[in-house]
Design a protein around this motif. Structure first.
Motif, mmCIF file in Angstrom:
data_model
loop_
_atom_site.group_PDB
_atom_site.id
_atom_site.type_symbol
_atom_site.label_atom_id
_atom_site.label_comp_id
_atom_site.label_asym_id
_atom_site.label_seq_id
_atom_site.Cartn_x
_atom_site.Cartn_y
_atom_site.Cartn_z
ATOM 1 N N ASN A 11 0.821 -1.215 0.000
ATOM 2 C CA ASN A 11 0.000 0.000 0.000
ATOM 3 C C ASN A 11 0.854 1.264 0.000
ATOM 4 O O ASN A 11 0.500 2.278 -0.608
ATOM 5 C CB ASN A 11 -0.940 -0.006 1.204
ATOM 6 C CG ASN A 11 -1.986 -1.110 1.118
ATOM 7 O OD1 ASN A 11 -2.169 -1.724 0.052
ATOM 8 N ND2 ASN A 11 -2.661 -1.387 2.220
ATOM 9 N N SER A 30 -1.560 -2.623 -5.977
ATOM 10 C CA SER A 30 -2.897 -2.587 -5.381
ATOM 11 C C SER A 30 -3.607 -3.930 -5.538
ATOM 12 O O SER A 30 -4.274 -4.408 -4.609
ATOM 13 C CB SER A 30 -3.727 -1.460 -6.013
ATOM 14 O OG SER A 30 -3.964 -1.701 -7.392
ATOM 15 N N GLN A 40 -10.165 -4.390 2.137
ATOM 16 C CA GLN A 40 -9.556 -3.057 2.147
ATOM 17 C C GLN A 40 -10.332 -2.188 1.146
ATOM 18 O O GLN A 40 -9.964 -2.090 -0.030
ATOM 19 C CB GLN A 40 -8.080 -3.111 1.734
ATOM 20 C CG GLN A 40 -7.190 -3.980 2.602
ATOM 21 C CD GLN A 40 -5.748 -3.924 2.106
ATOM 22 O OE1 GLN A 40 -4.980 -3.042 2.499
ATOM 23 N NE2 GLN A 40 -5.373 -4.855 1.242
ATOM 24 N N ASN A 41 -11.393 -1.588 1.598
ATOM 25 C CA ASN A 41 -12.279 -0.868 0.683
ATOM 26 C C ASN A 41 -11.580 0.283 -0.041
ATOM 27 O O ASN A 41 -11.806 0.519 -1.237
ATOM 28 C CB ASN A 41 -13.500 -0.341 1.438
ATOM 29 C CG ASN A 41 -14.415 -1.464 1.890
ATOM 30 O OD1 ASN A 41 -14.392 -2.555 1.307
ATOM 31 N ND2 ASN A 41 -15.207 -1.218 2.918
ATOM 32 N N GLU A 42 -10.714 1.009 0.676
ATOM 33 C CA GLU A 42 -10.032 2.142 0.046
ATOM 34 C C GLU A 42 -9.093 1.670 -1.059
ATOM 35 O O GLU A 42 -9.045 2.268 -2.142
ATOM 36 C CB GLU A 42 -9.242 2.933 1.095
ATOM 37 C CG GLU A 42 -8.545 4.157 0.519
ATOM 38 C CD GLU A 42 -7.773 4.940 1.567
ATOM 39 O OE1 GLU A 42 -6.951 5.791 1.174
ATOM 40 O OE2 GLU A 42 -7.976 4.696 2.777
ATOM 41 N N GLU A 45 -11.122 0.554 -4.155
ATOM 42 C CA GLU A 45 -11.539 1.666 -5.019
ATOM 43 C C GLU A 45 -10.337 2.241 -5.764
ATOM 44 O O GLU A 45 -10.453 2.630 -6.934
ATOM 45 C CB GLU A 45 -12.229 2.746 -4.194
ATOM 46 C CG GLU A 45 -13.554 2.318 -3.602
ATOM 47 C CD GLU A 45 -14.527 1.790 -4.656
ATOM 48 O OE1 GLU A 45 -14.605 2.400 -5.741
ATOM 49 O OE2 GLU A 45 -15.188 0.764 -4.390
ATOM 50 N N ARG A 46 -9.185 2.271 -5.117
ATOM 51 C CA ARG A 46 -7.977 2.765 -5.785
ATOM 52 C C ARG A 46 -7.614 1.845 -6.959
ATOM 53 O O ARG A 46 -7.260 2.313 -8.049
ATOM 54 C CB ARG A 46 -6.830 2.832 -4.773
ATOM 55 C CG ARG A 46 -5.464 3.210 -5.342
ATOM 56 C CD ARG A 46 -5.366 4.651 -5.766
ATOM 57 N NE ARG A 46 -5.556 5.593 -4.687
ATOM 58 C CZ ARG A 46 -4.587 6.049 -3.882
ATOM 59 N NH1 ARG A 46 -3.354 5.599 -4.008
ATOM 60 N NH2 ARG A 46 -4.871 6.938 -2.958
#
Length: 369
Positions: A11, A30, A40-42, A45-46
């Motif tokens: 990350n 990612s 790991q939702n963030e 989305e990344r």
């Protein structure tokens, strides 16, 4: 520090690569982070955003075929080595070729070296700034007049029968992609010339998709392929170095079977200023990431795991059906099939699970399809 949670280190790398405009490597980090920890939702989305941002470059047009082979040689330095490389191409027993030398933002004196050969088989181009070997090869591809494309680095050499062997292989087999063996020579420079010290290894590995996503075994100098396949596959990834060559071969292998002939037709010369040696850690790390990327269906397996973690069965199933459709031509290894089996069990796909179980037993026994 992150040995028990390796996704945390990945990350951190994501933002570092984004800041360097290395979108592909950010995407790879990612997706591997999500494969290790899908909750790991963030990062999820990344990864989806990076997937939309990253696009392989495709040629707007390819020139009409006028000769049999275009040999593409990127370079960015003036040295005696390039003279040996160029001469090894001119010495080919098969003579229906052109040599395209692309100066990747290097000194203008390179042009003098190229022109000193006084050969109408050589065409020279120069990029205004250093763009990397992928971009230089792409420029050569767009200028190529050959039906087939071959590649040679400026510090390596072909043996005289190299092109004859590969052209014969593709014509006889009616294949679109072929490769030969390559010998790795360890040596050093002596007054600008390569002095061999010892033979290290001979790369002699038959084509196998599973092996391609496990380790590198095909040298850039050993390859010959039809130019036209790049309209489907895309060009070299200009955002990836080192590893841009292997990345393209893996993409080609996802569409085509390769033909291999067990003959040694070129030398890969390893010395202190060799680009792979100078970037050995980058080469190993990048290779690990992009091999997993293609092995795990270009990130689709990681996305399925994330959708299932969010109880989004519809999105997960749509991606799963795509993996099933492409499975027959996928990169089958034990660790890939294990991942697909877990997903197939979730969907209680008994017919597909039977095929997966057969493949798993076959691969575990030490065989490959």
């Amino acid at each position: 520090m992150h040995s028990r949670k390796p996704w945390l280190a990945l990350n951190k790398l994501i933002q570092i690569y984004i800041n360097r405009d290395e979108i592909f490597l950010a995407l790879l980090c990612s997706l591997e982070s999500l494969r290790l920890n899908c909750k790991q939702n963030e990062i999820f989305e990344r990864a989806r955003s990076l997937t939309e941002q990253f696009k392989i470059r495709f040629p707007d047009r390819l020139l009409e075929d006028r000769i049999t082979v275009s040999v593409i040689m990127p370079t960015n330095r003036e040295s005696l080595e390039i003279k040996e490389a160029v001469q090894s191409v001119l010495n080919q027993t098969f003579q229906d070729f052109e040599l395209i030398v692309v100066n990747d933002g290097g000194p203008r004196e390179i042009q003098n070296t190229v022109e000193s050969f006084r050969s109408n088989k050589i065409r020279y181009f120069r990029l205004d700034h250093r763009a990397g070997p992928g971009a230089a090869r792409n420029q050569g591809i767009l200028e190529a007049l050959g039906k087939y494309l071959a590649y040679l680095d400026d510090d390596d050499v072909y043996y005289p029968h190299h092109l004859e062997t590969l052209v014969g292989l593709l014509k006889e087999s009616q294949s679109k992609f072929g490769y030969t063996n390559m010998v790795k020579i360890i040596g050093s420079l002596n007054q600008g010339r390569f002095k061999p010290n010892r033979t290290d290894t001979v790369w002699d590995v038959p084509f196998d998709r599973g092996t391609m996503v496990s380790r590198a075994y095909m040298g850039t100098n050993t390859v010959l392929h039809e130019k036209g396949i790049l309209e489907e596959i895309g060009l070299f990834n200009e955002k990836l170095f080192p590893g841009e060559d292997e990345d393209l071969w893996i993409r080609c292998a996802a569409r085509y079977d390769f033909k291999h002939i067990s003959q040694c037709t070129s030398e890969y010369r390893r010395k202190d200023d060799n680009s792979v040696r100078l970037h050995v850690l980058d080469c190993a790390f990048n290779g690990l990431l992009y091999r997993k990327y293609y092995a795990f269906s270009r990130g689709q397996i990681a996305f399925i795991k994330c959708f299932l973690a969010q109880n989004d069965e519809k999105q997960a199933d749509a991606l799963y059906q795509g993996i099933k459709k492409q499975y027959s031509h996928s990169f089958k290894t034990v660790f890939v099939v294990e991942q697909v089996i877990k997903i197939a069990r979730h969907f209680n796909d008994k017919v597909f699970l039977k095929q997966l179980a057969h493949d798993y037993r076959h691969l575990s026994a030490g065989h490959s399809k």
